[in-house]
Design an enzyme around this catalytic site. Structure first.
Site, PDB file in Angstrom:
ATOM      1  N   ASP A  37      42.119  10.594  -3.560  1.00  0.00           N
ATOM      2  CA  ASP A  37      42.521   9.293  -4.082  1.00  0.00           C
ATOM      3  C   ASP A  37      43.959   8.955  -3.705  1.00  0.00           C
ATOM      4  O   ASP A  37      44.262   7.818  -3.301  1.00  0.00           O
ATOM      5  CB  ASP A  37      42.356   9.291  -5.608  1.00  0.00           C
ATOM      6  CG  ASP A  37      41.979   7.917  -6.145  1.00  0.00           C
ATOM      7  OD1 ASP A  37      41.461   7.100  -5.362  1.00  0.00           O
ATOM      8  OD2 ASP A  37      42.196   7.656  -7.338  1.00  0.00           O
ATOM      9  N   ASP A  61      36.610   6.016 -11.070  1.00  0.00           N
ATOM     10  CA  ASP A  61      37.639   6.463 -12.008  1.00  0.00           C
ATOM     11  C   ASP A  61      37.080   6.625 -13.417  1.00  0.00           C
ATOM     12  O   ASP A  61      37.787   7.111 -14.305  1.00  0.00           O
ATOM     13  CB  ASP A  61      38.800   5.469 -12.028  1.00  0.00           C
ATOM     14  CG  ASP A  61      39.434   5.307 -10.655  1.00  0.00           C
ATOM     15  OD1 ASP A  61      39.463   6.305  -9.914  1.00  0.00           O
ATOM     16  OD2 ASP A  61      39.864   4.192 -10.315  1.00  0.00           O
TER      17      ASP A  61
END
Length: 452
Positions: free
Chosen positions: A290, A337
């Site tokens: 990420d 997420d």
């Protein structure tokens, strides 16, 4: 990835150019996303524990699970998929990719790629070469290839994800409408009566006569496809289909969130982590993934904005100015997420249950027997709060896992140290619940022989 849509730049031709968002508007959008993500985490974690408990009661194994080997490969696989989508969505993706490869590949290979994919005057294109080797009676198929554009692919992807979202929504709402159907005063008839169906496609692992595959043992066949539904599932999907159709036509943030929340809860419930070590490895790998794709490149943001599908949660910042129907400037939170930390928190929910069963203690109070689940939810809340605070401070997209992974991973470990359960937590696994293939079974037998 958490992202906030920036205010439009000054432009005389843009009627919304001078729009600015107050703190109250931004806080409302962030709190709405905050609440939706927590709803998914809690609901999905509880459903996950119930799902595994049902399998154990029926003496069935989990068919798919993320083991240590899968967790190790997951960030690389995700990176390949993400970068492929980036090349696809980038307007000059083909030229950009060839320019990148020309720097890193030998000159003769780079030249051949350029001639094949970007033919100049007097050279033959890839489509022309394909036409030359295609039989005459099949050349009519080639007429449709040039008409398939990126927009067609995007719409197909949108339709597919909307349908899958409706299936997920029907699955998480099933206990509600199933209870309603069972209360209908129609006796034991349809739709109260629930009939199950199994759609499957088997492949034999060895040569066998026609008709033998039906009665073949599990060792001799493997499923290429297996879909188990019942009549209540079908009714639920039909009831949820209007949500998907509405999203196809309007792309409204409300229908987007209905499908996104359903995706998240269903994913957390059904994506099974085999062990705490596998979960730690998965979170650690995606932590680096990420950070790299958000901070080092524009890949993540380009793909997130390029896919017009319910793959993130949205809430408008201009809802007070334009109303919930016309609002269009959104704060966004990617489903990854939510789902990735969610499956890890669901594992800790099952760990709590294991501790409770082992100690034989009866639950007393709201947290008794749920220490790790409740604590890690609080850790997730802290990580998400930090993500949104940093995002609003710097006014740019943030890799949410940068803040979620340390809180969700370190805080339960600290709790385990305090409670003297670190070894038990670190070595917790559910691999005995996983359905292993033949290669895995042989490897386990070989490892056991070596140990003995």
């Amino acid at each position: 990835m958490a992202e906030t849509t920036p205010s439009p730049s000054l432009d005389a031709g843009n009627p919304t150019a001078n729009v600015t968002f107050t703190f109250a508007e931004q806080a409302t959008a962030s709190l709405a996303l905050y609440g939706l993500s927590l709803l998914c985490i809690v609901w999905g974690g509880i459903n996950s524990a119930s799902f595994v408990k049902r399998l154990i009661a029926k003496k069935r194994l989990v068919e798919t699970s993320i083991t240590i080997s899968e967790a190790r490969k997951f960030p690389l696989t995700a990176s390949i998929v993400l970068f492929s989508l980036y090349i696809f969505f980038k307007p000059d993706g083909k030229e950009w990719l060839l320019g990148f490869l020309s720097v890193h590949l030998p000159a003769h290979i780079s030249e051949r790629l350029n001639k094949t994919l970007l033919p100049g005057e007097g050279s033959t294109s890839l489509f022309q070469k394909l036409e030359a080797v295609t039989p005459e009676n099949a050349k009519f198929l080639l007429e449709y290839i040039p008409t398939i554009t990126k927009q067609h692919f995007m719409y197909f992807l949108l339709v597919f994800l909307c349908f899958e979202g409706c299936v997920s929504l029907a699955a998480i709402l099933k206990p509600i409408y199933q209870r309603i159907l069972r209360l209908l005063p129609i006796g034991d008839r349809w739709p109260r009566k629930n009939t199950s169906y199994l759609l499957s496609l088997k492949k034999g692992k060895k040569e066998m006569d026609q008709g033998d595959i039906e009665d073949a043992t599990k060792r001799d066949v493997e499923y290429l496809m297996k879909i188990e539904v019942d009549s209540h599932d079908i009714i639920g999907i039909l009831m949820c289909i209007p949500v998907g159709i509405s999203h196809l036509y309007r792309r409204h943030w409300v229908t987007n969130n209905l499908l996104g929340v359903a995706f998240s809860i269903f994913g957390i419930e059904n994506l099974h982590l085999s062990s705490f070590k596998a979960g730690s490895l998965l979170l650690s790998g995606l932590f680096i993934y990420d950070i790299f794709w958000v901070f080092a490149t524009d890949v993540m943001t380009s793909v997130a904005k390029g896919i017009d599908a319910p793959i993130l949660l949205q809430f408008p910042q201009d809802i007070f100015q334009n109303g919930w129907l016309e609002a269009s400037k959104h704060s966004m939170l990617g489903l990854g997420d939510i789902v990735i930390p969610g499956i890890f928190i669901a594992l800790l929910r099952r760990f709590d249950q294991r501790l409770g069963e082992k100690s034989g203690e009866k639950a007393k109070g709201p947290l008794k027997g749920r220490y790790y689940f409740a604590t890690t939810i609080i850790a997730y809340m802290l990580g998400l709060f930090i993500t949104m605070a940093v995002m609003h401070h710097f006014k740019r997209a943030q890799p949410a896992l940068l803040y979620l992974v340390p809180t969700c991973l370190l805080i339960p470990l600290v709790l385990a140290v305090i409670r003297g359960e670190l070894s038990e937590l670190w070595n917790y696994d559910e691999e005995h619940l996983i359905e292993k293939d033949e290669d895995s079974k042989k490897k386990k037998v070989s490892d056991d022989k070596k140990k003995n």
